[in-house]
Scaffold this active site. Structure first.
Site, PDB file in Angstrom:
ATOM      1  N   THR A 131     -29.750 -26.881  44.992  1.00 35.39           N
ATOM      2  CA  THR A 131     -29.476 -27.674  43.795  1.00 35.39           C
ATOM      3  C   THR A 131     -30.784 -27.962  43.057  1.00 35.39           C
ATOM      4  OG1 THR A 131     -27.495 -28.721  44.647  1.00 35.39           O
ATOM      5  CG2 THR A 131     -28.820 -30.062  43.158  1.00 35.39           C
ATOM      6  N   GLY A 137     -28.846 -32.034  48.950  1.00 34.04           N
ATOM      7  CA  GLY A 137     -28.539 -32.043  50.374  1.00 34.04           C
ATOM      8  C   GLY A 137     -27.042 -32.002  50.583  1.00 34.04           C
ATOM      9  N   GLY A 142     -23.850 -33.115  50.326  1.00 34.60           N
ATOM     10  CA  GLY A 142     -23.342 -34.102  49.383  1.00 34.60           C
ATOM     11  C   GLY A 142     -22.481 -35.208  49.957  1.00 34.60           C
TER      12      GLY A 142
HETATM   13  N1  ASP Z   1     -25.825 -31.864  47.062  1.00 30.04           N
HETATM   14  C1  ASP Z   1     -25.132 -30.671  46.669  1.00 30.04           C
HETATM   15  C2  ASP Z   1     -23.671 -30.839  47.005  1.00 30.04           C
HETATM   16  O1  ASP Z   1     -23.357 -31.365  48.048  1.00 30.04           O
HETATM   17  C3  ASP Z   1     -25.655 -29.445  47.334  1.00 30.04           C
HETATM   18  C4  ASP Z   1     -27.113 -29.200  47.134  1.00 30.04           C
HETATM   19  O2  ASP Z   1     -27.900 -30.125  47.121  1.00 30.04           O
HETATM   20  O3  ASP Z   1     -27.485 -28.029  46.996  1.00 30.04           O
HETATM   21  O4  ASP Z   1     -22.852 -30.383  46.261  1.00 30.04           O
END
Ligand code: ASP
Length: 346
Positions: free
Chosen positions: A212, A264, A266
């Site tokens: 992300t 992270g 989520g």
């Molecule tokens: N936090 C994002 C999610 O859970 C994933 C990521 O951080 O890449 O959708």
């Protein structure tokens, strides 16, 4: 005798002033340490280890992080707003297939790419978010439009896409987001045993990372802003929405405290209300950004069982990058134009 009393009095006055002046420099020092502006970004946390990343890959990530942060830096340097810096910086990362946002979004269980994004203005506490869109090229622009041009904070799926079209945002065919690398990740996860649970991050997998993107900035007007954009997690299902579009979990900004963007697993960031929790610890408990971020990521999030990290900036321009994974793609630039790029824990 009178002279002697005057002397003692004079001595006491001088002594008192001296003591007082002890505190003044500290305050002045803090004031003068306040950055005129600064900017910080992340490109996801995860199993990012030196051994797992080829030199070419490392160079490619480094180059893209630098390109992105310099865009925001120039905006801030020229007196632009933190919101514009955040949005335009994230656009660069969204257009790169390297990250799990925009072009490089991961695949859902059904083999689609669904985006979530959010942005927040620390001055007004206004915010905008979009969830589950499949055709909006730059989801952070949609989040910004939701904030600026709608009476709502969060729009989702077809409704959000209709709004994006009405706002004249760039719409693309869903196939634009299909990249071979992310398709392979989906196939690998589906083939693995872990497919049977709704768990998509595998700490044992060498290339398992979140990807992300996010940005936080302080502008010359003293305003903070933060934004986050993502494709969510590989193999997500049933219209799953993560923390990235959730104000307080994936993104938060408040001029009184700090601006935060998360990356992270989520579900844990939502349960821990990670971004707002950091701000709240500063606001209500008087913790510094460093202390608050450390407590929330290394203790609270870790004890919940979550993986990931945050980037954040406080009202004085202090920047923090805190994560409990092997690494996190990240970069900072201060008002002196000094650039830092990091990927690994060390
Ligand atoms: N936090 C994002 C999610 O859970 C994933 C990521 O951080 O890449 O959708």
């Amino acid at each position: 005798m009178k002279k002697f009393i005057y002397l003692i009095f004079a001595f006491l006055v001088v002594y008192a002033c001296k003591n007082e002046s002890k505190e003044v420099p500290e305050n002045i020092q803090n004031e003068s340490e306040k950055a005129e502006f600064s900017i910080i970004i992340h490109g996801g946390a995860g199993n990012i280890k030196r051994d797992y990343l080829s030199e070419e890959k490392e160079a490619a990530y480094s180059q893209k992080l630098e390109e992105a942060i310099r865009v925001g830096y120039e905006i801030l340097k020229n007196g632009g707003t933190s919101l514009d810096a955040v949005q335009n910086t994230i656009n660069i990362l969204e257009d790169s297939p390297l990250f799990n946002a925009g072009k490089g979004a991961v695949f859902t269980y059904e083999g689609l790419n669904e985006h979530d994004a959010s942005i927040m203005d620390g001055k007004t506490l206004n915010a905008g978010a979009s969830a589950g869109t499949k055709t909006v090229k730059n989801p952070i622009n949609l989040a910004r439009a939701v904030m600026d041009d709608s009476p709502h904070v969060m729009l989702s799926r077809e409704g959000a896409e209709t709004f994006a079209e009405e706002q004249g945002l760039e719409i693309v065919d869903p196939s634009y987001f299909s990249t071979e690398k992310k398709l392979k990740s989906l196939e690998r996860i589906k083939a693995s045993e872990k497919n049977k649970v709704a768990s998509f991050y595998d700490a044992d997998l060498q290339d398992s990372k979140f990807g992300t993107v996010g940005c936080a900035a302080l502008d010359k007007h003293g305003n903070l802003a933060a934004g986050t954009s993502t494709g969510g997690m590989t193999n997500k299902r049933w219209g799953r929405i993560g923390d990235s579009p959730i104000i307080g979990a994936g993104t938060y900004a408040n001029n009184n405290t700090c601006a935060v963007s998360s990356t992270g697993w989520g579900e844990f960031f939502i349960r821990g209300m990670v971004a707002h929790d950091i701000s709240a610890l500063m606001e209500y408990k008087g913790l510094t950004l460093k202390e608050a971020a450390n407590l929330v990521i290394q203790k609270k999030l870790s004890e919940l069982g979550g993986d990931g990290g945050i980037i954040a900036i406080d009202k004085n321009g202090n920047m923090v990058m805190e994560f409990n994974t092997q690494g996190m793609f990240r970069a900072t630039m201060n008002d002196k134009g000094e650039l830092y790029i990091g990927m690994f824990k060390d």
